[in-house]
Design an enzyme around this catalytic site. Structure first.
Site, PDB file in Angstrom:
ATOM      1  N   GLN A 274      -9.398 -17.707  81.725  1.00  0.00           N
ATOM      2  CA  GLN A 274      -8.476 -16.801  82.326  1.00  0.00           C
ATOM      3  C   GLN A 274      -9.289 -15.538  82.337  1.00  0.00           C
ATOM      4  O   GLN A 274     -10.413 -15.365  81.688  1.00  0.00           O
ATOM      5  CB  GLN A 274      -7.196 -16.486  81.552  1.00  0.00           C
ATOM      6  CG  GLN A 274      -7.561 -16.074  80.114  1.00  0.00           C
ATOM      7  CD  GLN A 274      -5.948 -16.311  79.237  1.00  0.00           C
ATOM      8  OE1 GLN A 274      -5.020 -16.432  79.788  1.00  0.00           O
ATOM      9  NE2 GLN A 274      -6.432 -16.177  78.089  1.00  0.00           N
ATOM     10  N   ASP A 334      -2.172 -12.365  71.259  1.00  0.00           N
ATOM     11  CA  ASP A 334      -2.441 -10.951  71.068  1.00  0.00           C
ATOM     12  C   ASP A 334      -1.773 -10.608  69.688  1.00  0.00           C
ATOM     13  O   ASP A 334      -2.048  -9.576  68.974  1.00  0.00           O
ATOM     14  CB  ASP A 334      -1.739 -10.137  72.048  1.00  0.00           C
ATOM     15  CG  ASP A 334      -0.262 -10.467  72.125  1.00  0.00           C
ATOM     16  OD1 ASP A 334       0.475 -10.846  71.258  1.00  0.00           O
ATOM     17  OD2 ASP A 334       0.303 -10.510  73.112  1.00  0.00           O
ATOM     18  N   ASP A 396      -5.032 -27.013  73.751  1.00  0.00           N
ATOM     19  CA  ASP A 396      -4.022 -27.190  74.405  1.00  0.00           C
ATOM     20  C   ASP A 396      -2.682 -27.528  73.704  1.00  0.00           C
ATOM     21  O   ASP A 396      -2.800 -28.570  73.327  1.00  0.00           O
ATOM     22  CB  ASP A 396      -4.382 -28.317  75.361  1.00  0.00           C
ATOM     23  CG  ASP A 396      -3.416 -28.243  76.576  1.00  0.00           C
ATOM     24  OD1 ASP A 396      -2.107 -27.894  76.436  1.00  0.00           O
ATOM     25  OD2 ASP A 396      -3.947 -28.460  77.936  1.00  0.00           O
ATOM     26  N   ALA A 397      -1.710 -26.640  74.006  1.00  0.00           N
ATOM     27  CA  ALA A 397      -0.396 -26.997  73.170  1.00  0.00           C
ATOM     28  C   ALA A 397       0.261 -28.437  73.540  1.00  0.00           C
ATOM     29  O   ALA A 397       0.717 -29.088  72.731  1.00  0.00           O
ATOM     30  CB  ALA A 397       0.625 -25.969  73.431  1.00  0.00           C
ATOM     31  N   ASP A 417       5.914 -18.557  73.265  1.00  0.00           N
ATOM     32  CA  ASP A 417       5.368 -17.367  73.826  1.00  0.00           C
ATOM     33  C   ASP A 417       4.385 -17.481  75.002  1.00  0.00           C
ATOM     34  O   ASP A 417       3.298 -16.886  74.585  1.00  0.00           O
ATOM     35  CB  ASP A 417       5.307 -16.165  72.736  1.00  0.00           C
ATOM     36  CG  ASP A 417       5.031 -14.767  73.444  1.00  0.00           C
ATOM     37  OD1 ASP A 417       5.629 -14.463  74.256  1.00  0.00           O
ATOM     38  OD2 ASP A 417       4.308 -14.049  72.706  1.00  0.00           O
TER      39      ASP A 417
END
Length: 568
Positions: A274, A334, A396-397, A417
């Site tokens: 990203q 974050d 990767d979830a 989230d």
């Protein structure tokens, strides 16, 4: 012997031509990726931008193939074509950024020039026309590049036949073979290397290869090319342009990118997954500036009001869980959700984050930001990412959850989230398949919460998430909402496996004392929605794996909001 030398030179020339064709095919594919990637970034509708850009390039490649027959001199035409391709390819992304950035900035320039009131910004009319016209420039660039790339194969095929001075039976097969192999190599180069480069830098490298191909053609067929001295001069000028872009292009690109954001961009990084951007809004010497995080051009948090979002995300589900010992967070790189979680008596927090650069940026901001801004990041997440209780899994979830199930892991609370489902790769993390696996990780008396986009701007997507959770087997599924000024009205979906629903469990719960926004009455009210909000819920579909239902709901809502679709 002379005959043998002639055959040897012919073989070397032909081998060079085939190699050049393979390199040019790789360049062509990289141009498709570059333009489609950047179009998705600046236009927002990622999938539509990518598919439209690639589709346009392919169509105009076909048109270019037909147009190649109009070029009488294949040697001269091919040599000049590569120079033009190199120039257009190396500068296209920078030029697009300049035009789009200008249309974003022009209203503010006019407002300042004519001393208009602070709340009066010129819009509509010619401003709207220029803005919409600039948004089409990635597609225009795709058409131009596609047209020129399409001319290459017919011309190089004709060059080979002129070199051999006869019709070649397998000419098309040889050229297309080199083209396909070169495209495959180009795709590998993009995935393994160029995806992590600044996009202007990747364009410069690719354009350089076109220019090198043009030089090789000029050297190989010097005597057959007309206006060769002019061509040589053009190549020297192109070399100067490439050097300037290599030295200054990233800085220029940064300037144009800054124009796309309301505030000053203080950090920008293109990772493998990203584009990460942090902007700063200076409120004056006596007030702390506002930091905003953008991923792929979309706001993820603003320091002005992120506590509203994160307190609403974390504390209701923590309060609804029977215990708060072991927590799983999916996303949250974050560290802001982790900050809120650590206000509870947590023993272990597992976090699944795809992008390691996100973790590094917010774990050690002093490496990437000026001291003042780095300290502000630390003040925001309160060193949550360096806690001994935190275990970060870079994965990767979608796949990592299966590994956790194999280890028979369970959690008291699960917090999802993730960014909005604006891409098919994210859509799979909002499906019945994924939620069923999360439910298996959740303890019987635990609770789970999902970030669920806006119930106002993307109502069908919001409702679909709740229906998908119910279809995945969660017994009690509820939704709640709150206004987050930076986002507008925002929503979450909370679920328990059995027993009482979350809204009942939290009635007598106690919350950490150091909250800034959330109160018990405010939370209870957030479960109430306007009259008839769920009136059409039976028409909203469940999001199954492979259906892209939620992605389409979200994409349509976003396009309506941007004025790209009519509202019925």
């Amino acid at each position: 012997m002379p005959t043998l030398n002639k055959q040897w030179r012919l073989w070397l020339t032909d081998a060079m031509l085939i190699f050049i064709m393979a390199v040019l095919a790789g360049c062509g594919l990289i141009y498709e990726y570059l333009l489609s990637h950047y179009a998705g970034r600046v236009l927002g509708a990622v999938e539509h931008a990518i598919y439209t850009t690639i589709g346009l390039m392919i169509v105009f490649m076909g048109i270019g193939s037909f147009a190649a027959r109009k070029i009488a001199d294949e040697f001269t035409g091919f040599a000049w074509l590569e120079v033009l391709l190199g120039i257009v390819g190396a500068t296209s992304v920078l030029f697009i950024a300049m035009l789009i950035g200008f249309t974003f900035t022009l209203p503010q320039i006019l407002s300042h020039t004519f001393a208009l009131p602070a709340d009066v910004i010129p819009s509509g009319g010619i401003m709207q026309f220029l803005y919409q016209a600039a948004r089409f420039t990635p597609y225009i660039a795709a058409a131009i590049l596609g047209f020129m790339i399409g001319i290459e194969i017919p011309l190089i095929a004709r060059v080979r036949e002129k070199v051999y001075q006869k019709h070649l039976t397998h000419n098309a097969g040889t050229i297309y073979g080199a083209d396909y192999i070169g495209a495959g190599v180009g795709a590998a180069v993009w995935i393994l290397w160029m995806m992590s480069l600044e996009i202007n830098q990747a364009a410069v490298y690719t354009g350089t290869l076109n220019l090198v191909a043009g030089v090789l053609i000029l050297v190989l067929f010097w005597s057959r090319i007309r206006w060769r001295k002019c061509l040589l001069l053009m190549q020297l000028l192109s070399l100067f342009l490439i050097v300037m872009l290599a030295l200054n292009g990233n800085r220029w690109m940064q300037t144009f990118t800054d124009m796309l954001y309301m505030d000053k961009v203080v950090y920008q990084q293109q990772t493998e997954y990203q584009q990460i951007v942090i902007s700063e809004r200076n409120l004056g010497p006596s007030r702390q500036s506002v930091l905003n995080l953008y991923l792929n051009g979309r706001l993820q948090f603003s320091s002005a009001d992120e506590k509203i979002y994160h307190e609403m995300l974390v504390h209701p589900v923590m309060a609804a869980s029977a215990r708060q010992d072991k927590i799983l967070v999916i996303g949250g790189g974050d560290g802001l959700a982790a900050r809120e979680i650590f206000k509870w008596p947590v023993q272990q927090l597992d976090m699944i984050e795809l992008d390691p650069q996100m973790i590094e940026l917010f774990k050690q901001p002093e490496k990437y930001l000026p001291p003042k801004l780095a300290q502000q990041i630390i003040d925001l997440n309160q060193h949550s990412l360096v806690s001994d209780k935190l275990n970060v899994m870079i994965a990767d979830a979608f796949n990592q959850v299966d590994l956790l199930l194999e280890e028979n892991t369970t959690y008291d609370t699960i917090i999802v989230d993730l960014p909005d489902p604006n891409h098919p790769d994210l859509n799979k993390l909002y499906t019945t398949y994924f939620y069923q696996r999360l439910a298996q990780l959740l303890s019987a008396d635990g609770a789970m919460v999902i970030q669920s986009t806006s119930p106002y701007h993307a109502k069908d997507a919001f409702i679909s998430i709740a229906k998908t959770l119910r279809h995945a087997g969660l017994q009690n599924v509820e939704q709640y909402h709150q206004n987050v000024p930076s986002f507008g009205e925002w929503g979450w979906t909370i679920a328990t496996k059995q027993g009482l629903p979350a809204s009942v469990r939290i009635i007598d719960s106690e919350y950490p004392a150091n909250l800034d926004w959330l109160t018990a009455p405010l939370l209870h009210a957030s479960f109430v929605f306007p009259k008839n909000f769920y009136q059409r819920a039976d028409q909203v579909k469940v999001n199954h794996l492979g259906s892209q239902t939620l992605f389409l709901y979200h994409d349509q809502a976003w396009r309506k909001q941007q004025g790209l679709l009519s509202v019925h």
